[in-house]
Enzyme design. Structure first.
Site, short mmCIF file in Angstrom:
data_model
loop_
_atom_site.label_atom_id
_atom_site.label_comp_id
_atom_site.label_asym_id
_atom_site.label_seq_id
_atom_site.Cartn_x
_atom_site.Cartn_y
_atom_site.Cartn_z
N THR A 389 3.84 -2.00 -4.94
CA THR A 389 4.91 -1.14 -4.44
C THR A 389 5.71 -0.74 -5.67
O THR A 389 5.39 -1.14 -6.77
CB THR A 389 5.76 -1.97 -3.45
N THR A 407 6.33 2.52 -1.10
CA THR A 407 5.04 1.83 -1.19
C THR A 407 3.92 2.62 -0.52
O THR A 407 4.18 3.39 0.41
CB THR A 407 5.15 0.44 -0.52
N GLU A 428 -0.73 0.97 4.97
CA GLU A 428 0.42 0.21 5.49
C GLU A 428 0.12 -0.48 6.81
O GLU A 428 0.84 -1.40 7.22
CB GLU A 428 1.62 1.15 5.66
N ASP A 431 0.33 -4.20 7.05
CA ASP A 431 1.57 -4.99 7.17
C ASP A 431 1.83 -5.46 8.60
O ASP A 431 2.74 -6.25 8.84
CB ASP A 431 2.78 -4.19 6.66
N SER A 460 8.26 -4.98 7.01
CA SER A 460 8.24 -4.87 5.55
C SER A 460 9.09 -5.97 4.94
O SER A 460 9.91 -6.59 5.62
CB SER A 460 8.83 -3.51 5.17
N SER A 461 8.90 -6.18 3.65
CA SER A 461 9.79 -7.07 2.90
C SER A 461 10.64 -6.29 1.91
O SER A 461 11.39 -6.90 1.13
CB SER A 461 8.97 -8.10 2.12
N GLY A 481 6.68 -6.49 -4.75
CA GLY A 481 6.23 -7.87 -4.79
C GLY A 481 5.98 -8.49 -3.43
O GLY A 481 5.92 -9.70 -3.31
O1 DON Z 1 6.48 -3.20 2.91
C1 DON Z 1 6.11 -4.24 2.39
O2 DON Z 1 6.78 -5.25 2.37
C2 DON Z 1 4.82 -4.23 1.62
N1 DON Z 1 3.96 -3.18 2.04
C3 DON Z 1 5.18 -4.10 0.20
C4 DON Z 1 4.07 -4.34 -0.70
C5 DON Z 1 4.64 -4.66 -2.01
O3 DON Z 1 5.77 -4.91 -2.22
C6 DON Z 1 3.77 -4.70 -3.07
N2 DON Z 1 4.48 -4.95 -4.34
N3 DON Z 1 4.15 -5.14 -5.41
#
Ligand code: DON
Length: 586
Positions: A389, A407, A428, A431, A460-461, A481
Site C-alpha cells: 500500500t 492501496t 481488494e 481483505d 481495512s487497516s 503495512g
Molecule cells: O486495506 C488494508 O488494510 C490493506 N489492503 C492494506 C494493505 C497494505 O497496507 C499493504 N501495505 N504495505
C-alpha cells in the site's frame, strides 16, 4: 516492498540496537520547511504536490496531485485502480474523512473463493480478475479536489500526466520489482511493465502512454470513469477477463464522507480512520489502554514499555477480529471500543510482569452491547490482508493538513492491467474473510462483520491519522503495512508523545508488533538481543522480522509523516529510510 535496500538495513541493524530505540546515525533530522511540505514514498510524487502548492494550490490540491502522480511513478501501490482513505484537517479545525474504499461487485458471494469442498482456492482472491473490487480512487480524488481544492482537476493532474507521457528513470529497486512473476501471467501487464520480457533496466526511462491518455480523459471529464465511455471500456475489459465487475457496479460507486474516529492521548487529540477501516478504532483503543502507564519513564524500547504496549495491541486486535467490518452493513460498536472506561478495564487484565497468552484473553464485561454482539457472533477466523500500500502526508502554508493511505492491496494488486487503459487493478476482495477459520497470509483473523457481500467494503487497516495539540495540527501520520499499519502509527505517535523523539527519530525507531493471533511479538531485526531475552523471560514468543508470504522481512511498513513545530510553525517532514521516500518542502 520486502527486502528493498537490504544492505542499508544491515548497516542500520548493527548500529541501532543500543540507542534507546533511536538510530545511531542516518537521517535522524526531519526535512525542515517554512511553508508547505509533502512526504511520500517517491520523490517525484512529493515534488508533484509541492509544484501544485507553489502554483497556488492548497494541501488538498497537493494531495490529489501526489495521489495521481503515485499512480504513475509507484504502480506497485499508488493507483487509480484501487481505493483509499483521505483525512483532511483544514487550518480552521474542520475535518473531513473520505472513504473511497473499493466495493464488492453486486454479483459477489460470501463463498466465491471456496471450491466445491469448501476449501479456499489458492490465489483466487489475490491474483486475476475475480480478485478485483470496484475501484474508488478516481471518485475519491475527484471528490476531494472538487469539494476542498482551490485549483482545477486539470491543473492538479498535470504533473501525473507529464510523468506518464514523458516517463521517469527507474531505480534499481523499481526495475527489479517489475520482474514480478504474477505480472507475467497477464498479457497487458507483461506488455506494459515487462516490455514483453525485455525487462526494463535500472536508469531506463519508463513511459506509460496508455496511462497518460487515461489520465487526460479523467482530467477532462472525470465522470467518464464511472458513467461514460471510459466506464464502458473498463467494464468490457473486466467482463472479458472474467471479473464480476459490470458497468452498473461502476455507475453505483460512491465516495462516503464519514465522521472520523476521535480520541485523546495524554492531552493530544487523535483523529483517525473510522470503519470500514479498523485503523482508528484499534489505534485509539490501544492508546486508551496505555494511557494508564507512565511509558515515558519506562524509556523507549525497554522490555517493560514493550510489554505494556504489546498487551494493549493484543487486546485491541482481539476486538478488531470480533467487531469490525463495513458500518453500512453491520452495527459496529465503536463508541464502546474507544471508551476510556473500556480501556481501563482491559488494562486491569494486564499482568505487569508476564505476557498474556492470546488464547486466554477474556473481554471485560462492562458493556452489554459488546457482550451481546460477541455472543451472537462466535469469534470467527480468517481474513486476507496483504502488505502493500502507500501513504502520503501533506501540510500547506496555511496549515491545512491531509493524510492519505491508498492501496491496490497486494504489490501490483491483482496484477491485471486494464487493456488499453494502462492501469493496474486492485485485489481488494482479499481483505474480506474468504472463509471463517482460515487465517490469511498475515495470520489476521476476523469475524462475520467482514464476510463478503454485494456492494460491501472490505475491512481495512489503513490508518491515516492527524494529532492535534492546543487546537493546532501537530502530527500527520500513516503508513502501509497491512495489520502493521496500526502498530506502526502507534509506534511513531508514541515515539513523539511518550518518548520525546523528533518525528524523524520516531519514524526511524525500530518497530514492534502484535496482532493477537498469531501469538507472536514481532520485532524489527535490529532490536537489542538483551531486551528480547528479557521479553522471552516474560513469556513472549519473539520473532525477529516478519514472515511475509515466503520470505522473512527484517523490517516493515513505510511511515511517511509530518510534524509541525508548535513553537516555530516549521513543517518537519520524515520519510521512512526503510524505503525510498522523500520529504519535499519549500
Ligand atoms: O486495506 C488494508 O488494510 C490493506 N489492503 C492494506 C494493505 C497494505 O497496507 C499493504 N501495505 N504495505
Amino acid at each position: 516492498m520486502r527486502f528493498r535496500h537490504k544492505s542499508l538495513i544491515l548497516l542500520l541493524m548493527a548500529a541501532a540496537a543500543a540507542c534507546g530505540g533511536r538510530l545511531a546515525f542516518g537521517s535522524t533530522q526531519p526535512v525542515h520547511a517554512q511553508h508547505g511540505i509533502v512526504v511520500s514514498v517517491h520523490e517525484l510524487a512529493s515534488r508533484a504536490g509541492v509544484e501544485i502548492m507553489q502554483a497556488g494550490g492548497n494541501a488538498v490540491d497537493a494531495a490529489v496531485a501526489t495521489g495521481f502522480a503515485l499512480a504513475v511513478v509507484h504502480p506497485a501501490a499508488g493507483n487509480i485502480g484501487g481505493g483509499g482513505f483521505m483525512l483532511v484537517r483544514m487550518a480552521d479545525g474542520k475535518t473531513h474523512f473520505l472513504d473511497y474504499r473499493e466495493k464488492a461487485p453486486a454479483a459477489a458471494k460470501a463463498d466465491m473463493y471456496l471450491d466445491a469442498h469448501g476449501n479456499v482456492i489458492e490465489n483466487a482472491s489475490t491474483i486475476g480478475y475475480k480478485a478485483i473490487g470496484v475501484p474508488g480512487s478516481v471518485a475519491g480524488m475527484v471528490y476531494a479536489e472538487q469539494e476542498f481544492g482551490k485549483l482545477t482537476l486539470k491543473q492538479v493532474m498535470a504533473p501525473a500526466i507529464r510523468l506518464a507521457r514523458e516517463g521517469y528513470p527507474l531505480s534499481w529497486g523499481e526495475a527489479r520489482d517489475l520482474h514480478d512473476k504474477y505480472l507475467t501471467q497477464f498479457a497487458e501487464s507483461r506488455r506494459i511493465f515487462q516490455r514483453d520480457g525485455n525487462y526494463y533496466q535500472p536508469g531506463e526511462i519508463f513511459r506509460q502512454p496508455d496511462l497518460a491518455r487515461t489520465l487526460e480523459r479523467i482530467a477532462t471529464k472525470p465522470d467518464d470513469f464511472y458513467h461514460g465511455r471510459l466506464a464502458g471500456e473498463l467494464a468490457a475489459v473486466m467482463q472479458k477477463g472474467g471479473s464480476l465487475i459490470t458497468a452498473d457496479d461502476l455507475a453505483h460507486y460512491e465516495v462516503k464522507e464519514r465522521e472520523p474516529i476521535r480520541g485523546t492521548y495524554r492531552g493530544y487529540e487523535v483523529i483517525s480512520a473510522p470503519p470500514p477501516s479498523s485503523g482508528g478504532t484499534v489505534l485509539i483503543e490501544s492508546l486508551n489502554i496505555l494511557e494508564g502507564y507512565d511509558l515515558g519513564k519506562l524509556e523507549s524500547r525497554s522490555a517493560q514499555s514493550i510489554h505494556f504496549t504489546t498487551e494493549a495491541f493484543r487486546r485491541a486486535f482481539f476486538d478488531r477480529a470480533e467487531f469490525l467490518g463495513d458500518p453500512d452493513f453491520a452495527k459496529i460498536p465503536v463508541a464502546q471500543l474507544i471508551d476510556k472506561k473500556y480501556g481501563a478495564a482491559w488494562r486491569d487484565s494486564i499482568d505487569d510482569a508476564h505476557a498474556t497468552a492470546s488464547k486466554d484473553l477474556k473481554r471485560p464485561s462492562i458493556f452489554s452491547e459488546l457482550e451481546q454482539y460477541a455472543a451472537a457472533h462466535p469469534q470467527a477466523l480468517g481474513i486476507h490482508e496483504s502488505p502493500h500500500t502507500t501513504h502520503y502526508s501533506v501540510v500547506d502554508a496555511a496549515g491545512n493538513a491531509v493524510a492519505v493511505t491508498t492501496t491496490i492491496n497486494d504489490w501490483f494488486g491483482s496484477r491485471v492491467t486494464a487493456d488499453g487503459l494502462g492501469f493496474l487493478m486492485n485485489d481488494e476482495m482479499d481483505d474480506f474473510s474468504s472463509k471463517p477459520g482460515v487465517p490469511n497470509s498475515d495470520g489476521l483473523r476476523q469475524g462475520a462483520a467482514n464476510a463478503i457481500g454485494p456492494g460491501k467494503r472490505p475491512l481495512s487497516s489503513m490508518t491515516p491519522t492527524i494529532v492535534v495539540h492546543d487546537g493546532k495540527t501537530f502530527l500527520v501520520l500513516g503508513s502501509p503495512g497491512s495489520s502493521k499499519i496500526i502498530t506502526t502509527v502507534a509506534n511513531v505517535l508514541m515515539g513523539v508523545v511518550d518518548y520525546g523523539m523528533n518525528i524523524q527519530e520516531a519514524v526511524d525507531a525500530p518497530r514492534f508488533h502484535n496482532q493477537w493471533v498469531p501469538d507472536v511479538l514481532n520485532v524489527e531485526q535490529w532490536f537489542s538481543p538483551d531486551t528480547v531475552s528479557v521479553l522471552q523471560k516474560m513469556g513472549y514468543n519473539v520473532e525477529f522480522g516478519l514472515y511475509d508470504g515466503g520470505d522473512v522481512s527484517p523490517y516493515w511498513s513505510d511511515a511517511e509523516c509530518i510534524a509541525i513545530d508548535p513553537k516555530t510553525g516549521e513543517r518537519l517532514g520524515a520519510s521512512d529510510y526503510r524505503h525510498n521516500g522523500k520529504a519535499v518542502g519549500y
